[in-house]
Design an enzyme around this catalytic site. Structure first.
Site, short mmCIF file in Angstrom:
data_model
loop_
_atom_site.label_atom_id
_atom_site.label_comp_id
_atom_site.label_asym_id
_atom_site.label_seq_id
_atom_site.Cartn_x
_atom_site.Cartn_y
_atom_site.Cartn_z
N HIS A 1 0.94 -1.20 0.15
CA HIS A 1 -0.08 -0.11 -0.11
C HIS A 1 1.19 0.80 -0.10
O HIS A 1 0.24 2.08 -0.04
CB HIS A 1 -0.68 -0.27 0.78
CG HIS A 1 -2.07 -1.15 0.85
ND1 HIS A 1 -3.37 -0.52 1.13
CD2 HIS A 1 -2.29 -2.34 1.14
CE1 HIS A 1 -3.89 -1.62 0.62
NE2 HIS A 1 -3.29 -2.69 0.99
N ASP B 1 3.40 9.16 -0.86
CA ASP B 1 2.49 8.33 -0.56
C ASP B 1 2.18 7.29 -1.43
O ASP B 1 1.76 7.70 -2.45
CB ASP B 1 1.36 9.69 -0.82
CG ASP B 1 0.05 9.15 0.75
OD1 ASP B 1 0.29 8.16 1.12
OD2 ASP B 1 -0.50 10.09 1.09
C1 GDG Z 1 -2.09 3.94 3.32
C2 GDG Z 1 -1.48 4.29 2.47
C3 GDG Z 1 -2.88 4.19 0.35
C4 GDG Z 1 -8.28 10.42 7.50
N1 GDG Z 1 -8.87 10.94 8.69
C5 GDG Z 1 -9.59 10.79 9.38
C6 GDG Z 1 -10.44 10.01 8.40
N2 GDG Z 1 -9.29 9.23 7.17
C7 GDG Z 1 -8.74 8.55 6.31
C8 GDG Z 1 -9.51 8.81 4.68
C9 GDG Z 1 -8.87 7.94 4.27
C10 GDG Z 1 -8.35 7.01 5.00
O1 GDG Z 1 -8.49 7.53 5.96
C11 GDG Z 1 -6.61 7.51 4.93
O2 GDG Z 1 -5.97 7.28 3.71
P1 GDG Z 1 -4.63 7.61 2.69
O3 GDG Z 1 -4.57 7.41 1.20
O4 GDG Z 1 -5.25 9.43 2.25
O5 GDG Z 1 -3.52 8.10 3.52
P2 GDG Z 1 -2.83 6.35 4.79
O6 GDG Z 1 -3.89 6.10 5.82
O7 GDG Z 1 -1.30 6.71 5.03
O8 GDG Z 1 -2.78 5.18 3.97
C12 GDG Z 1 -2.28 4.94 1.33
C13 GDG Z 1 -3.71 3.51 1.29
O9 GDG Z 1 -3.21 2.88 2.61
C14 GDG Z 1 -4.68 2.77 0.50
O10 GDG Z 1 -3.88 2.12 0.36
O11 GDG Z 1 -3.29 5.17 -0.07
O12 GDG Z 1 -0.89 5.85 0.35
O13 GDG Z 1 -0.65 5.33 3.32
O14 GDG Z 1 -10.30 6.89 4.16
O15 GDG Z 1 -10.92 9.31 4.87
N3 GDG Z 1 -11.53 9.29 8.51
C15 GDG Z 1 -12.27 9.75 9.75
N4 GDG Z 1 -11.85 10.45 10.01
C16 GDG Z 1 -10.69 11.22 10.22
O16 GDG Z 1 -10.49 11.86 10.73
N5 GDG Z 1 -13.19 8.81 9.78
#
Ligand code: GDG
Length: 467
Positions: A155, A363
């Site tokens: 990921h 990322d």
């Molecule tokens: C890893 C990889 C890759 C965030 N703050 C809150 C919240 N979130 C949710 C977002 C989104 C998720 O968390 C974050 O996903 P990301 O993709 O931006 O980043 P990572 O957590 O680092 O995920 C990344 C991912 O895996 C999937 O393969 O894209 O590159 O690092 O869904 O909405 N959700 C809530 N409250 C928050 O304050 N409910």
């Protein structure tokens, strides 16, 4: 079709919505296919209690978890996974702690997972292992005689060969990847890094595009950019919690344009750099100052890792000084919230914001970028300012792409985004939504699993590489 077995460090009950890209995406697959989800329970226990597997039935999905002892948790989770692999894979050699003890703990927990999972497997299962915590899992399963098809999806980004080579034991780590039948990366860039690494460092032979032979095994690899469940997120946007949030934000900020950032509080997300770029924007555009407010949600994450505490303090101090220097009695430029916002309300916040700042230093993909665009009103959409170093930038070319290390360039993009005419906003948004809809989470799962089923199996009985 055989049963799907998903293995990841943390698991989530697919019936509940959870924060975190991985949990959200996997819940989608397992809810639709049923099967077994195996992982760490999240509990740290005394060594005498650490041997049991706990089972739970969540609708069609069986959840199986193991606990970790304190020393395993410290070495495997904090030490190697988040103290070595996470920083190096995000290009942060400076933050890596190469303590020699961690790798032993990493291997120990992967062996524990393999030992506990093995008796639960059925002959025609198809196994899908997720993320950097579990790179050697297939090799440990193979050592116990597992012949089922096993796929791996990373990921997070895979760094270029010379950065990978800085990890003591990197050759062991990459050799372990050859125990899988299919390797999935988020982007073409990551796949290119893998190909270059195995050819230069491991003298792998390219068999055909996307297939390499080394250590007596052939492995297939491809780019499978992860997506979101567009339909589910659209419904969430129209649901009462999100609508209420949208209306509240619109009323509260009726005289201002909102910018939004939603990130786990992680150094890969470029939060201090984003704040400095916003400060630069405020300095350069006194006339726009009091018409823009940045809401930054930084949800707590891995607070037991030192680098994260340092980041927390840096961010607090930056937000404080921006508000102190630019704030007025009736306006604060930054609202910084160090809490998790309920998932049901997020789309309302996204929709009320004219601009999203998604500016990680590195990322794997970044799902926030895709969620933000999906939550917009297509008739009056907001603008995505996106780091060129997010995996999502390979797909979302109509975003305002920025180099997050370039403070002035990012500040200029913020200005452009805030003033972008409606026609341009619509056409950029429309183009990106086509991509987001086409490559959604269902596309990701189906394409990956189909490729795993098709991946040419190794003949049984071939000499097996030993770790
Ligand atoms: C890893 C990889 C890759 C965030 N703050 C809150 C919240 N979130 C949710 C977002 C989104 C998720 O968390 C974050 O996903 P990301 O993709 O931006 O980043 P990572 O957590 O680092 O995920 C990344 C991912 O895996 C999937 O393969 O894209 O590159 O690092 O869904 O909405 N959700 C809530 N409250 C928050 O304050 N409910």
């Amino acid at each position: 079709m055989g049963r799907l077995v998903v293995v990841s460090n943390r698991i989530a009950d697919p019936r509940k919505t959870a924060a975190g890209g991985l949990a959200v995406a996997l819940a989608e697959v397992l809810n639709s296919t049923g099967g077994l989800w195996f992982g760490w329970s999240g509990k740290v226990v005394d060594s005498t209690d650490a041997d049991d597997v706990h089972f739970q039935q969540a609708g069609p999905v069986k959840l199986a978890t193991v606990d970790l002892t304190q020393v395993d948790h410290d070495d495997f989770y904090l030490g190697y996974s988040n103290g070595v692999l996470w920083p190096v894979f995000h290009y942060r050699l400076d933050l890596a702690d190469f303590d020699a003890g961690y790798i032993a703990g990493y291997r120990r927990v992967n062996q524990l997972f393999a030992r506990k999972l093995m008796p639960l497997l059925k002959p025609d299962d198809i196994i899908w292992v997720h993320d950097y915590h579990l790179i050697p899992l297939a090799a440990e399963l193979r050592a116990l005689g597992c012949e089922q098809r096993i796929g791996f999806f990373l990921h997070i980004p895979l760094p270029p060969p010379l950065l990978l080579a800085a990890i003591p034991g990197h050759d062991w780590l990459i050799r372990a990847l050859f125990a899988y039948d299919l390797l999935g990366f988020q982007s073409q860039g990551d796949l290119d890094h893998f190909g270059r690494y195995v050819e230069t460092e491991a003298h792998a032979q390219p068999v055909e595009p996307g297939r390499w032979r080394a250590f007596g095994r052939t492995v297939q690899a491809g780019a499978f950019p992860i997506g979101i469940d567009v339909e589910e997120f659209t419904q969430l946007t129209a649901a009462p919690d999100a609508v209420e949030m949208y209306e509240r934000m619109k009323n509260e900020y009726s005289r201002r344009k909102l910018l939004v950032g939603v990130d786990r509080l992680d150094y890969s997300k470029g939060l201090p750099q984003r704040m400095r770029a916003f400060r630069e924007f405020l300095e350069r555009n006194p006339e726009l100052r009091s018409s823009a407010t940045l809401i930054q949600i930084a949800s707590p994450s891995r607070e037991d890792v030192t680098a994260y505490t340092d980041l927390l303090h840096e961010l607090e101090s930056l937000c404080g000084s921006i508000n102190g220097n630019f704030g007025e009695l009736d306006w604060m430029p930054v609202r910084y919230i160090h809490r998790t916002v309920a998932r049901a309300r997020l789309p309302g916040l996204y929709r009320a914001s004219r601009v999203a700042l998604v500016t990680p230093l590195r990322d794997g993909m970044n799902l926030v970028a895709k969620e933000y665009l999906t939550a917009q009103d297509p008739e009056d959409p907001g603008v995505l300012v996106l780091s060129r170093f997010a995996g999502a930038a390979e797909q979302l070319k109509e975003a305002l792409l920025v180099n997050p290390y370039d403070r002035e360039g990012t500040a200029a993009a913020i200005g452009l985004a805030l003033q972008m005419p409606l026609d341009e906003r619509r056409s950029r948004h429309g183009a990106m939504m086509k991509t987001i809809k086409r490559f959604d989470v269902h596309w990701w799962c189906d394409t990956y699993l189909e490729a795993l089923r098709q991946a040419q199996a190794e003949e049984k009985g071939t000499s097996w590489l030993r770790l």
